[in-house]
Scaffold this motif. Structure first.
Motif, mmCIF file in Angstrom:
data_model
loop_
_atom_site.group_PDB
_atom_site.id
_atom_site.type_symbol
_atom_site.label_atom_id
_atom_site.label_comp_id
_atom_site.label_asym_id
_atom_site.label_seq_id
_atom_site.Cartn_x
_atom_site.Cartn_y
_atom_site.Cartn_z
ATOM 1 N N PRO A 120 37.505 45.922 39.551
ATOM 2 C CA PRO A 120 37.512 45.697 38.389
ATOM 3 C C PRO A 120 39.031 45.879 37.639
ATOM 4 C CG PRO A 120 35.451 46.489 38.321
ATOM 5 C CD PRO A 120 36.060 46.886 39.864
ATOM 6 N N ALA A 121 39.833 47.156 38.178
ATOM 7 C CA ALA A 121 40.762 47.283 37.753
ATOM 8 C C ALA A 121 41.917 46.306 38.017
ATOM 9 C CB ALA A 121 41.365 48.713 38.075
ATOM 10 N N ALA A 122 41.728 45.491 38.808
ATOM 11 C CA ALA A 122 42.544 44.499 39.569
ATOM 12 C C ALA A 122 42.738 43.299 38.244
ATOM 13 C CB ALA A 122 42.129 43.722 40.624
ATOM 14 N N PHE A 123 41.618 43.246 37.545
ATOM 15 C CA PHE A 123 41.723 42.301 36.178
ATOM 16 C C PHE A 123 42.593 42.929 35.248
ATOM 17 C CE2 PHE A 123 38.252 40.513 38.429
ATOM 18 C CZ PHE A 123 37.975 39.087 37.958
ATOM 19 N N ASP A 124 42.753 44.134 35.075
ATOM 20 C CA ASP A 124 43.798 44.809 34.557
ATOM 21 C C ASP A 124 45.279 44.190 34.748
ATOM 22 O OD1 ASP A 124 46.021 46.610 33.401
ATOM 23 O OD2 ASP A 124 44.309 47.834 32.476
ATOM 24 N N ARG A 125 45.286 44.123 36.044
ATOM 25 C CA ARG A 125 46.723 43.492 36.416
ATOM 26 C C ARG A 125 46.813 41.972 36.205
ATOM 27 N NH1 ARG A 125 45.701 46.547 41.118
ATOM 28 N NH2 ARG A 125 45.306 44.802 42.296
ATOM 29 N N LEU A 126 45.906 41.471 36.301
ATOM 30 C CA LEU A 126 45.707 39.732 36.020
ATOM 31 C C LEU A 126 45.914 39.819 34.634
ATOM 32 C CD1 LEU A 126 45.278 37.029 36.698
ATOM 33 C CD2 LEU A 126 42.885 37.426 36.833
ATOM 34 N N GLY A 127 45.415 40.532 33.574
ATOM 35 C CA GLY A 127 45.565 40.359 32.156
ATOM 36 C C GLY A 127 47.183 40.388 31.844
ATOM 37 N N ARG A 128 47.755 41.309 32.566
ATOM 38 C CA ARG A 128 49.014 41.737 32.176
ATOM 39 C C ARG A 128 49.894 40.735 32.664
ATOM 40 N NH1 ARG A 128 50.610 47.414 31.741
ATOM 41 N NH2 ARG A 128 48.545 48.687 31.763
ATOM 42 N N ILE A 129 49.721 40.082 33.865
ATOM 43 C CA ILE A 129 50.371 38.972 34.332
ATOM 44 C C ILE A 129 50.015 37.802 33.461
ATOM 45 C CG2 ILE A 129 50.749 37.403 36.081
ATOM 46 C CD1 ILE A 129 49.795 39.941 38.160
#
Length: 327
Positions: A120-129
């Motif tokens: 789920p932490a990968a969605f943090d990166r997706l949100g930033r991008i």
């Protein structure tokens, strides 16, 4: 036409205008568009996209490529179109059946498609991008003649739905039709109240689902801007949940995305409040898409209960239980 030999002939016809000696084409996928990997004799690698006929016009595709060029110039890792010898990135080839098909060559991007088991932490990166993408969209001056599809209830789930009509999906019953129609009416009303002010509505990717991400180590790259268009910025979060809106980790995905997005982008309470409506609208749009693609392996892989689960999500939304624990 999905005959591989036919598609390979189209691919080689599209490559004629590029200086790629000894280039080898490998068919990767047949979906909405057809994707080939191109291995040039000098070791360089590319991705060739053959567009499905009759969906995007040449001006629409040129507009997509203009945004990709601008995003790349701004330092974002997005597909980079390659111009042919005449300086133009869009090619048009005549198929064996006389139909004209558009084609674009891109620099190859490494990475793998994530699965629903993604951290789920990968969605943090997706949100930033995504926040960077939206910031660019809000400040970029679109070139003259820029045109992309507008994604609203009318073109997603309404009379002019571009992916098909949800009410004609095979197996649709009257109770299901009544439930979905009620959802569509309520979503339309909520979005009308939310409004289309420039800080809420603009140029977005519009299809940021897992299949359109490439993950390499701790990097996440966005690909396939084929459906980029004008819509609500929060639609990019709704699309990120596509096909997995009832996954047990969906609330964590959303929370991580919002956390990442909020590092550079602003999310208001109104944005949070409208998100469930955008999510259920997207799910209904996908239901319509399964109706027009019911004989494909991609739809069969969703399982026999996918439509029933869609109705379950509609029931949850009407009771205020869809994503009720976000924010």
């Amino acid at each position: 036409m999905t005959d591989p030999a036919f598609l390979y002939r189209q691919a080689h016809a599209a490559l004629v205008d590029y200086r790629l000696p000894d280039a080898r084409a490998t068919l990767l996928s047949i979906s909405e568009n057809v994707i080939f990997r191109i291995d040039a004799g000098d070791g360089r690698r590319y991705a060739l996209r053959l567009h499905r006929p009759g969906y995007h016009s040449a001006p629409e595709i040129r507009s997509e490529l203009a945004w990709l060029d601008a995003l790349h110039a701004a330092g974002m890792e997005v597909p980079l179109p390659i111009p042919a010898h005449d300086g133009m990135s869009l090619r048009t080839v005549r198929c064996d059946d006389g139909i004209m098909r558009h084609a674009v060559l891109f620099v190859w991007m490494d990475g793998t498609e994530p699965t629903p088991d993604i951290d789920p932490a990968a969605f943090d990166r997706l949100g930033r991008i995504t926040a960077r993408l939206h910031d660019h969209s809000r400040h970029w001056t679109r070139p003259d003649g820029f045109i992309r599809k507008v994604w609203t209830p009318d073109t997603m789930t309404g009379p002019h739905a571009l992916w098909g009509r949800w009410d004609t999906v095979p197996g649709m019953t009257e109770p299901a039709r009544s439930l979905i129609a009620d959802c569509v009416r309520q979503v339309d009303a909520q979005l009308a109240g939310y409004g289309r002010q420039s800080h809420r509505f603009g140029l977005i990717h519009a299809d940021l689902r897992l299949a359109n991400l490439l993950v390499s180590g701790r990097q996440t790259r966005l690909i396939d801007f084929d459906d980029c268009g004008i819509s609500w910025f929060m639609q990019d979060l709704a699309a990120a949940l596509s096909f997995h809106e009832d996954h047990p980790h969906v609330s964590r995905w959303v929370d991580h995305w919002l956390r990442g997005y909020s590092t550079t982008g602003a999310v208001t309470q109104a944005d949070l409040d409208i998100l469930p409506a955008l999510v259920i609208q997207r799910r209904i749009q996908l239901l319509a898409w399964t109706g027009t693609h019911h004989d494909t392996q991609q739809v069969r892989s969703l399982g026999p209960d996918w439509a029933g689960r869609t109705l379950g999500l509609c029931h949850a939304w009407t009771r205020g239980k869809l994503l009720h624990d976000i924010g």
